[in-house]
Design an enzyme around this catalytic site. Structure first.
Site, PDB file in Angstrom:
ATOM      1  N   CYS A  16      34.469 -48.992 -12.393  1.00  0.00           N
ATOM      2  CA  CYS A  16      34.435 -48.048 -13.619  1.00  0.00           C
ATOM      3  C   CYS A  16      33.985 -46.836 -13.253  1.00  0.00           C
ATOM      4  O   CYS A  16      33.039 -46.127 -13.915  1.00  0.00           O
ATOM      5  CB  CYS A  16      33.431 -48.850 -14.461  1.00  0.00           C
ATOM      6  SG  CYS A  16      33.486 -48.058 -16.254  1.00  0.00           S
ATOM      7  N   THR A  18      35.704 -42.787 -12.460  1.00  0.00           N
ATOM      8  CA  THR A  18      36.191 -41.898 -13.190  1.00  0.00           C
ATOM      9  C   THR A  18      37.571 -42.121 -13.924  1.00  0.00           C
ATOM     10  O   THR A  18      37.858 -42.076 -15.192  1.00  0.00           O
ATOM     11  CB  THR A  18      36.829 -40.590 -12.440  1.00  0.00           C
ATOM     12  OG1 THR A  18      35.828 -40.025 -11.690  1.00  0.00           O
ATOM     13  CG2 THR A  18      37.680 -39.469 -13.071  1.00  0.00           C
ATOM     14  N   ARG A  50      28.759 -51.946  -9.405  1.00  0.00           N
ATOM     15  CA  ARG A  50      27.642 -52.151  -8.437  1.00  0.00           C
ATOM     16  C   ARG A  50      26.169 -51.875  -9.215  1.00  0.00           C
ATOM     17  O   ARG A  50      25.214 -52.463  -8.971  1.00  0.00           O
ATOM     18  CB  ARG A  50      27.701 -51.129  -7.403  1.00  0.00           C
ATOM     19  CG  ARG A  50      28.964 -51.418  -6.388  1.00  0.00           C
ATOM     20  CD  ARG A  50      28.854 -50.729  -5.025  1.00  0.00           C
ATOM     21  NE  ARG A  50      30.034 -51.096  -4.288  1.00  0.00           N
ATOM     22  CZ  ARG A  50      30.219 -50.516  -3.023  1.00  0.00           C
ATOM     23  NH1 ARG A  50      29.423 -49.421  -2.663  1.00  0.00           N
ATOM     24  NH2 ARG A  50      31.449 -50.765  -2.135  1.00  0.00           N
ATOM     25  N   LYS A 107      46.375 -47.124  -3.606  1.00  0.00           N
ATOM     26  CA  LYS A 107      47.375 -46.827  -2.533  1.00  0.00           C
ATOM     27  C   LYS A 107      47.127 -47.221  -1.217  1.00  0.00           C
ATOM     28  O   LYS A 107      47.978 -47.724  -0.659  1.00  0.00           O
ATOM     29  CB  LYS A 107      47.698 -45.270  -2.775  1.00  0.00           C
ATOM     30  CG  LYS A 107      46.378 -44.240  -2.388  1.00  0.00           C
ATOM     31  CD  LYS A 107      46.754 -43.041  -2.759  1.00  0.00           C
ATOM     32  CE  LYS A 107      45.470 -42.246  -2.474  1.00  0.00           C
ATOM     33  NZ  LYS A 107      44.571 -42.424  -3.573  1.00  0.00           N
ATOM     34  N   GLY A 136      49.995 -40.228 -10.020  1.00  0.00           N
ATOM     35  CA  GLY A 136      48.903 -40.262 -11.143  1.00  0.00           C
ATOM     36  C   GLY A 136      49.840 -40.516 -12.354  1.00  0.00           C
ATOM     37  O   GLY A 136      50.398 -41.772 -12.403  1.00  0.00           O
ATOM     38  N   GLY A 189      36.679 -27.700  -7.757  1.00  0.00           N
ATOM     39  CA  GLY A 189      36.657 -29.232  -8.104  1.00  0.00           C
ATOM     40  C   GLY A 189      38.188 -29.806  -7.565  1.00  0.00           C
ATOM     41  O   GLY A 189      38.607 -30.811  -7.995  1.00  0.00           O
ATOM     42  N   LYS A 207      51.097 -43.035   0.172  1.00  0.00           N
ATOM     43  CA  LYS A 207      51.801 -42.873  -0.770  1.00  0.00           C
ATOM     44  C   LYS A 207      53.363 -42.937  -0.373  1.00  0.00           C
ATOM     45  O   LYS A 207      54.228 -43.291  -1.059  1.00  0.00           O
ATOM     46  CB  LYS A 207      51.705 -41.681  -1.792  1.00  0.00           C
ATOM     47  CG  LYS A 207      50.335 -41.552  -2.270  1.00  0.00           C
ATOM     48  CD  LYS A 207      50.007 -40.289  -3.007  1.00  0.00           C
ATOM     49  CE  LYS A 207      48.497 -40.322  -3.714  1.00  0.00           C
ATOM     50  NZ  LYS A 207      48.127 -39.135  -4.101  1.00  0.00           N
ATOM     51  N   GLY A 309      43.585 -37.063 -11.454  1.00  0.00           N
ATOM     52  CA  GLY A 309      42.737 -36.799 -12.741  1.00  0.00           C
ATOM     53  C   GLY A 309      42.712 -38.328 -13.446  1.00  0.00           C
ATOM     54  O   GLY A 309      43.128 -39.164 -13.508  1.00  0.00           O
TER      55      GLY A 309
END
Length: 435
Positions: A16, A18, A50, A107, A136, A189, A207, A309
């Site tokens: 759980c 991003t 966790r 992946k 994505g 970021g 990928k 994202g």
């Protein structure tokens, strides 16, 4: 009948972070729409994490630290967004062998253990979906597996890593160096604290393995992919590309290669390359991804969008969840692994490529002829030659026609030993144009 329609499709989630947080949010916020699209409601029954205390936004009754118990709880579908190889591999094999369908965004796991996971799904009749593992939110794997299933794909070439594309786009726009641009990407970021997986090409190679497996009906693993990153690139390399009307991109290239005897093989590689500014991939800037597909009947197709994202990747995960749920409602299952072609993976040395070579040379008569002789000795044809500067600043830039990568590498090695060549300044492959 109404009782059956009201029976929920049960979903458990592993992880759980991003992406997982966004999946949980969308399952809750879009519950009514999802029910209408599927024909039955979706119910999230548990989330394995966790440290439950780090997820105050999640209903505490959903949280558990016992992932194995959650997998064994009898749910219809497991969504895996923890990443990495273990414990994800063991947990997903456990789910698939028991007949529980799986949606994953992992992946690395698919590139290393895809055949094992597919075999487990086949043996129990479970579904295995993984659209979110590549690019994505961009719908890419399902078109390759389903929409283009009746076609013959010849090439898949694309930008599948947002971090490296941001760095290279910024270097192209500003003329700045690699290190300072990567630092800026980290501050904004776009790069992880440890960007190794991105800048050294590991992420793109995983990928590429998945793309090649889907496109060419052949099992390709990450270890089969030739991989080079961007950390060795300089502002001078990017400027050299600009002088030739090109830009530099880190490309994942998967192509069907036919040799002189008619035998087919698959070439799968990840490396920086110069491409013409007129090529569709050249205009893909920032952290965006794009993949260019060439097929015999469909022609040229391009898929473009946000390649990473939380919300974007969660969109792809939810699309797979809906597909699996619909299969269960209909009493069927989705497409299985297609690896019937069993094409060999072509070694990089035998792969046809083109090179851009920049040499620092002595400015004296006969240098060009000496250099040209080395190319001829290795059966490499020169397409473009440009000489610049005088005296101590003389340089020679050459772009080759297509030859084997091994021949080109041998040519460069021999050039480095010529007395007239002071330095091999840069070597880069050229893609996206006719040889």
């Amino acid at each position: 009948m109404s009782e059956v329609r009201n029976t929920p499709i049960t979903v458990a989630m592993l992880g759980c972070g991003t992406v997982g947080g966004q999946v949980a949010r969308l399952l809750h916020e879009q519950a009514d729409d999802l029910t209408a699209r599927i024909g039955r409601p979706i119910r999230l029954t548990g989330i394995a994490v966790r440290r439950p205390h780090r997820h105050p936004e999640i209903d505490p009754e959903l949280l558990t630290t016992d992932a194995e118990a959650l997998v064994d709880s009898g749910v219809d579908l497991i969504v895996e967004v923890i990443g990495g190889i273990e414990p994800a591999r063991s947990l997903l094999l456990r789910a698939l062998k028991s007949g529980t369908s799986v949606v994953t965004a992992n992946k690395a796991l698919l590139a290393e253990h895809g055949p094992e996971l597919h075999a487990a799904a086949d043996s129990s009749g479970a579904d295995l979906y993984f659209e979110a593992a590549v690019a994505g939110a961009i719908p890419l794997l399902r078109p390759l597996r389903e929409s283009l299933a009746g076609d013959r794909i010849s090439r898949v070439m694309g930008i599948v890593n947002g971090t490296t594309n941001y760095v290279l786009s910024a270097m192209d726009a500003s003329g700045s160096g690699y290190a300072e641009t990567l630092d800026e990407a980290g501050r904004l970021g776009y790069a992880e604290a440890d960007p190794t997986a991105d800048v050294d090409g590991f992420d793109a190679a995983a990928k590429a393995a998945i793309l090649a497996s889907s496109a060419f009906h052949t099992r390709v693993r990450a270890e089969d992919v030739h991989r080079e990153g961007i950390s060795g690139l300089s502002a001078a390399d990017v400027a050299a590309a600009q002088l030739l009307g090109r830009t530099v991109k880190l490309l994942a290239i998967c192509e069907r290669v036919v040799d002189q005897s008619g035998a087919e093989s698959v070439s799968v590689r990840v490396h920086p390359a110069m491409i013409p500014r007129a090529h569709p991939l050249a205009s893909v800037g920032g952290a965006f991804n794009a993949v260019f597909v060439e097929a015999e009947a469909a022609g040229q197709l391009m898929f473009y969008g946000q390649g990473a994202g939380g919300a974007q990747t969660a969109s792809a995960v939810l699309g797979d969840v809906v597909a699996v749920a619909r299969n269960r409602v209909a009493g069927g299952y989705g497409p299985r692994e297609s690896a019937y072609a069993r094409l060999p993976v072509r070694p990089m040395g035998e792969t046809p490529t083109r090179y851009h070579v920049s040499l620092d040379v002595a400015d004296r008569t006969g240098v060009l002829s000496q250099v040209a002789l080395v190319f001829a000795e290795h059966d490499v044809s020169i397409a473009i030659v440009r000489q610049e500067g005088r005296s101590d600043e003389a340089s020679l830039v050459l772009v080759t026609h297509t030859a084997s990568d091994a021949a080109l590498r041998s040519t460069v090695d021999k050039l480095a030993g010529l007395p007239a060549v002071r330095e091999v300044v840069s070597v880069m492959r050229v893609e996206g144009e006719e040889a």
